[in-house]
Design a protein around this motif. Structure first.
Motif, PDB file in Angstrom:
ATOM      1  N   ILE A   1       0.888  -1.180  -0.130  1.00  0.00           N
ATOM      2  CA  ILE A   1      -0.094   0.035   0.088  1.00  0.00           C
ATOM      3  C   ILE A   1       0.814   1.275  -0.225  1.00  0.00           C
ATOM      4  CG2 ILE A   1      -1.782   1.341   1.377  1.00  0.00           C
ATOM      5  CD1 ILE A   1      -2.910  -1.142   2.202  1.00  0.00           C
ATOM      6  N   GLY A   2       0.557   2.217  -0.996  1.00  0.00           N
ATOM      7  CA  GLY A   2       1.261   3.418  -1.026  1.00  0.00           C
ATOM      8  C   GLY A   2       0.721   4.686  -0.453  1.00  0.00           C
ATOM      9  N   VAL A   3       1.333   5.292   0.221  1.00  0.00           N
ATOM     10  CA  VAL A   3       0.724   6.645   0.977  1.00  0.00           C
ATOM     11  C   VAL A   3       1.619   7.660   0.291  1.00  0.00           C
ATOM     12  CG1 VAL A   3       0.304   8.047   2.931  1.00  0.00           C
ATOM     13  CG2 VAL A   3       0.112   5.435   3.021  1.00  0.00           C
ATOM     14  N   VAL A   4       1.122   8.727  -0.424  1.00  0.00           N
ATOM     15  CA  VAL A   4       1.660   9.988  -1.002  1.00  0.00           C
ATOM     16  C   VAL A   4       1.514  10.905   0.155  1.00  0.00           C
ATOM     17  CG1 VAL A   4       1.747  11.646  -2.745  1.00  0.00           C
ATOM     18  CG2 VAL A   4       1.030   9.240  -3.294  1.00  0.00           C
ATOM     19  N   GLY A   5       2.512  11.421   0.536  1.00  0.00           N
ATOM     20  CA  GLY A   5       2.788  12.597   1.545  1.00  0.00           C
ATOM     21  C   GLY A   5       3.321  12.111   2.983  1.00  0.00           C
ATOM     22  N   ALA A   6       4.264  12.655   3.245  1.00  0.00           N
ATOM     23  CA  ALA A   6       4.852  12.561   4.453  1.00  0.00           C
ATOM     24  C   ALA A   6       4.972  13.548   5.459  1.00  0.00           C
ATOM     25  CB  ALA A   6       6.504  11.997   4.575  1.00  0.00           C
ATOM     26  N   GLY A   7       3.657  14.009   5.602  1.00  0.00           N
ATOM     27  CA  GLY A   7       3.195  14.949   6.677  1.00  0.00           C
ATOM     28  C   GLY A   7       2.557  14.175   7.820  1.00  0.00           C
ATOM     29  N   ILE A   8       2.313  14.834   8.893  1.00  0.00           N
ATOM     30  CA  ILE A   8       1.685  14.177   9.932  1.00  0.00           C
ATOM     31  C   ILE A   8       0.607  13.035   9.580  1.00  0.00           C
ATOM     32  CG2 ILE A   8       0.229  15.786  11.069  1.00  0.00           C
ATOM     33  CD1 ILE A   8       1.434  15.084  13.740  1.00  0.00           C
ATOM     34  N   VAL A   9      -0.403  13.545   8.840  1.00  0.00           N
ATOM     35  CA  VAL A   9      -1.459  12.935   8.418  1.00  0.00           C
ATOM     36  C   VAL A   9      -1.039  11.451   7.472  1.00  0.00           C
ATOM     37  CG1 VAL A   9      -3.877  12.569   7.268  1.00  0.00           C
ATOM     38  CG2 VAL A   9      -3.302  14.771   8.856  1.00  0.00           C
ATOM     39  N   GLY A  10      -0.254  11.633   6.616  1.00  0.00           N
ATOM     40  CA  GLY A  10       0.067  10.723   5.640  1.00  0.00           C
ATOM     41  C   GLY A  10       0.931   9.609   6.751  1.00  0.00           C
ATOM     42  N   LEU A  11       1.960  10.093   7.439  1.00  0.00           N
ATOM     43  CA  LEU A  11       2.658   9.096   8.282  1.00  0.00           C
ATOM     44  C   LEU A  11       1.866   8.258   9.325  1.00  0.00           C
ATOM     45  CD1 LEU A  11       5.859  11.348   8.746  1.00  0.00           C
ATOM     46  CD2 LEU A  11       5.737   9.242   7.429  1.00  0.00           C
ATOM     47  N   ALA A  12       0.803   9.071   9.861  1.00  0.00           N
ATOM     48  CA  ALA A  12       0.084   8.425  10.706  1.00  0.00           C
ATOM     49  C   ALA A  12      -0.822   7.629  10.281  1.00  0.00           C
ATOM     50  CB  ALA A  12      -1.180   9.416  11.391  1.00  0.00           C
ATOM     51  N   THR A  13      -1.087   7.610   8.712  1.00  0.00           N
ATOM     52  CA  THR A  13      -2.161   6.719   8.162  1.00  0.00           C
ATOM     53  C   THR A  13      -1.044   5.633   7.615  1.00  0.00           C
ATOM     54  OG1 THR A  13      -3.319   8.458   7.115  1.00  0.00           O
ATOM     55  CG2 THR A  13      -3.334   6.171   6.068  1.00  0.00           C
ATOM     56  N   ALA A  14      -0.072   5.721   7.391  1.00  0.00           N
ATOM     57  CA  ALA A  14       1.154   4.566   6.992  1.00  0.00           C
ATOM     58  C   ALA A  14       1.181   3.815   8.179  1.00  0.00           C
ATOM     59  CB  ALA A  14       2.218   5.160   6.446  1.00  0.00           C
ATOM     60  N   ARG A  15       1.461   4.564   9.251  1.00  0.00           N
ATOM     61  CA  ARG A  15       1.605   3.991  10.642  1.00  0.00           C
ATOM     62  C   ARG A  15       0.277   2.935  10.940  1.00  0.00           C
ATOM     63  NH1 ARG A  15      -0.037   4.719  15.705  1.00  0.00           N
ATOM     64  NH2 ARG A  15       1.044   3.994  17.546  1.00  0.00           N
ATOM     65  N   GLU A  16      -0.815   3.404  10.827  1.00  0.00           N
ATOM     66  CA  GLU A  16      -1.891   2.639  11.106  1.00  0.00           C
ATOM     67  C   GLU A  16      -2.252   1.530  10.093  1.00  0.00           C
ATOM     68  OE1 GLU A  16      -5.788   1.759  13.248  1.00  0.00           O
ATOM     69  OE2 GLU A  16      -4.078   3.224  13.551  1.00  0.00           O
ATOM     70  N   ILE A  17      -1.745   1.677   8.850  1.00  0.00           N
ATOM     71  CA  ILE A  17      -1.894   0.600   8.069  1.00  0.00           C
ATOM     72  C   ILE A  17      -1.146  -0.770   8.489  1.00  0.00           C
ATOM     73  CG2 ILE A  17      -1.366  -0.369   5.693  1.00  0.00           C
ATOM     74  CD1 ILE A  17      -2.368   2.435   4.730  1.00  0.00           C
ATOM     75  N   ALA A  18       0.207  -0.364   8.866  1.00  0.00           N
ATOM     76  CA  ALA A  18       1.314  -1.088   9.429  1.00  0.00           C
ATOM     77  C   ALA A  18       0.624  -2.004  10.538  1.00  0.00           C
ATOM     78  CB  ALA A  18       2.570  -0.518   9.490  1.00  0.00           C
ATOM     79  N   LEU A  19       0.233  -1.303  11.655  1.00  0.00           N
ATOM     80  CA  LEU A  19      -0.264  -1.971  12.863  1.00  0.00           C
ATOM     81  C   LEU A  19      -1.517  -2.756  12.409  1.00  0.00           C
ATOM     82  CD1 LEU A  19      -0.109   1.205  15.038  1.00  0.00           C
ATOM     83  CD2 LEU A  19       1.290  -0.928  15.084  1.00  0.00           C
ATOM     84  N   ARG A  20      -2.428  -2.310  11.828  1.00  0.00           N
ATOM     85  CA  ARG A  20      -3.711  -2.964  11.488  1.00  0.00           C
ATOM     86  C   ARG A  20      -3.648  -4.285  10.446  1.00  0.00           C
ATOM     87  NH1 ARG A  20      -9.228   0.312  10.336  1.00  0.00           N
ATOM     88  NH2 ARG A  20      -8.286   1.655  11.556  1.00  0.00           N
ATOM     89  N   ARG A  21      -2.763  -4.184   9.743  1.00  0.00           N
ATOM     90  CA  ARG A  21      -2.342  -5.028   8.643  1.00  0.00           C
ATOM     91  C   ARG A  21      -1.223  -5.887   8.544  1.00  0.00           C
ATOM     92  NH1 ARG A  21      -7.833  -5.511   6.092  1.00  0.00           N
ATOM     93  NH2 ARG A  21      -6.890  -5.977   3.954  1.00  0.00           N
ATOM     94  N   PRO A  22      -0.795  -6.544   9.567  1.00  0.00           N
ATOM     95  CA  PRO A  22       0.549  -7.312   9.682  1.00  0.00           C
ATOM     96  C   PRO A  22       0.822  -8.009   8.403  1.00  0.00           C
ATOM     97  CG  PRO A  22      -0.637  -7.466  11.687  1.00  0.00           C
ATOM     98  CD  PRO A  22      -1.712  -7.085  10.922  1.00  0.00           C
ATOM     99  N   GLY A  23       1.821  -7.916   7.871  1.00  0.00           N
ATOM    100  CA  GLY A  23       2.159  -8.630   6.518  1.00  0.00           C
ATOM    101  C   GLY A  23       2.061  -7.592   5.401  1.00  0.00           C
TER     102      GLY A  23
END
Length: 399
Positions: free
Chosen positions: A6-28
């Protein structure tokens, strides 16, 4: 499904929080954050004043109100867990004229609906007990309103992403987005990244990046520069906590206020002037492309027709420190140009509809494999962890 990319465009706080949430919620799941700058949080996050809003201003039942209330609790716990600054210094929302008292009372009712903790109305005398140098005839006091360091929070989010096996790819300016069988291809010049799903959290560039993904043309982003003064170090003790005006509901900006920072400085501001470039942190920065885009959009002219008087006032403050500090002096009487120096500036991505309406709530659009955050206004930093959960719910929502 695991083993997606899964790609996330944008490394502001919302983009990074979203990427983090994906990683936590969907291991693998492999997460790739794509950012055009050479470091994270370069734009809105990196120029944020650091206030953790309690939810005073937002219409009850709005997505903004719901996400802020949830987001504050999540952010407080996260900062405490990671040893990041989080200081509940409190906020006064101050009425300086009799005609503001009705608005202040309505704001109090709104805040109570939003479950703002320990909020109370205080008298002129109680204002002086809380802020000895403040003016005003009455105020709302929110003792749990806090300050933090959002760039530090964003860097910690980025570390969470990489620690989970994800990647934060810097210097990757997105120039093309193409839906292909089974996924999405994201281009930066000749370089290509293939993902199964894509989330767009592009902030100041959210409409232009959405256009690359063939998203709808609205809302459009209008950049507003917010300029700050700084109290001189020897005058910083004039302010203990946050001091804000009673906002005008006709306008989305909160007005000039006093903001202590975690580094000990005190900001005064911001104003809100139309920037001549999306990343126009200086008055001299002009982007012909951005200006042409604004001029060609009907909503710009409709907005100008409604708000030109406010715009003239804001520009006057931009060029005159005396005019800028005149408003500030209502809230801390006696503070003037001799007490401040020019500070920094930020640019706010204000979403605008075609009819000239300034969009005041979150807007998230999903189309098949692409989810686009089209508007993430203040308090997006405060609510970032809750916004991330909401976005990820949308990404994986079954159609």
């Amino acid at each position: 499904m695991a083993d997606e990319t899964i790609g996330v465009v944008g490394a502001g706080i919302v983009g990074l929080a979203t990427a983090r949430e994906i990683a936590l919620r969907r291991p693998g799941t492999r997460v790739v954050v794509l950012e055009k700058e050479r470091e994270v949080s370069r734009h809105q996050t990196g120029h944020n004043s650091g206030v953790v809003h309690a939810g005073i201003y937002y219409p009850p039942g709005s997505l903004k109100a719901d996400l802020t209330v949830r987001g504050v609790a999540l952010l407080r716990a996260y900062c405490q867990d990671r040893g990041l600054p989080y200081r509940e210094i409190g906020k006064l929302v101050v009425a300086v004229r009799e005609d503001e008292l009705g608005r202040m009372a309505r704001l109090y009712e709104r805040a109570k609906h939003n479950h703002v903790p320990e909020l109370r109305t205080v008298s002129r005398e109680e204002i002086k007990e809380l802020e000895p140098h403040a003016g005003g005839i009455a105020a709302l006091h929110s003792p749990r309103t806090a300050i933090t360091d959002y760039p530090a929070v964003a860097r910690e989010f980025a570390k969470d992403v990489t620690d989970s096996g994800g990647e934060v790819r810097l210097g990757f300016e997105v120039t093309g987005i193409t839906t292909v069988p089974g996924g999405v291809e994201v281009a930066s010049g000749p370089e290509r990244v293939a993902v199964d799903r894509l989330v767009l959290c592009a902030g100041l560039q959210s409409d232009t990046v959405a256009a690359l993904a063939r998203g709808g043309p609205e809302p459009r982003i209008v950049p507003f520069r917010g300029e700050y003064m700084l109290l001189k170090p020897e005058r910083a003790d004039l302010v203990r906590g946050l001091i804000y005006p009673v906002p005008d509901p006709r306008y989305p900006f909160l007005g000039v206020h006093f903001t202590p920072r975690v580094d000990g400085t005190v900001e005064v501001g911001p104003n809100a002037v139309l920037a001549l470039a999306r990343e126009g942190y200086r008055r001299t920065r002009v982007s012909p492309r951005d200006l042409l885009g604004l001029a060609a959009y009907p909503g710009t002219w409709r907005m100008a027709a409604r708000h030109w008087r406010t715009g003239v006032k804001e520009y006057r403050g931009s060029f005159s420190a005396a005019a800028f500090m005149k408003d500030a002096g209502h809230y801390v009487p006696g503070v003037g140009v001799h007490d401040v120096v020019r500070g920094g500036a930020g640019v706010r991505a204000q979403a605008l509809d075609r009819d000239g309406t300034l969009v005041d709530d979150f807007r998230i659009h999903r189309s098949d494999r692409i989810t686009a955050v089209r508007n993430a206004p203040s308090p997006a930093a405060t609510a970032s962890l809750a916004i991330a959960a909401h976005i990820v719910d949308e990404v994986f929502r079954k159609t």
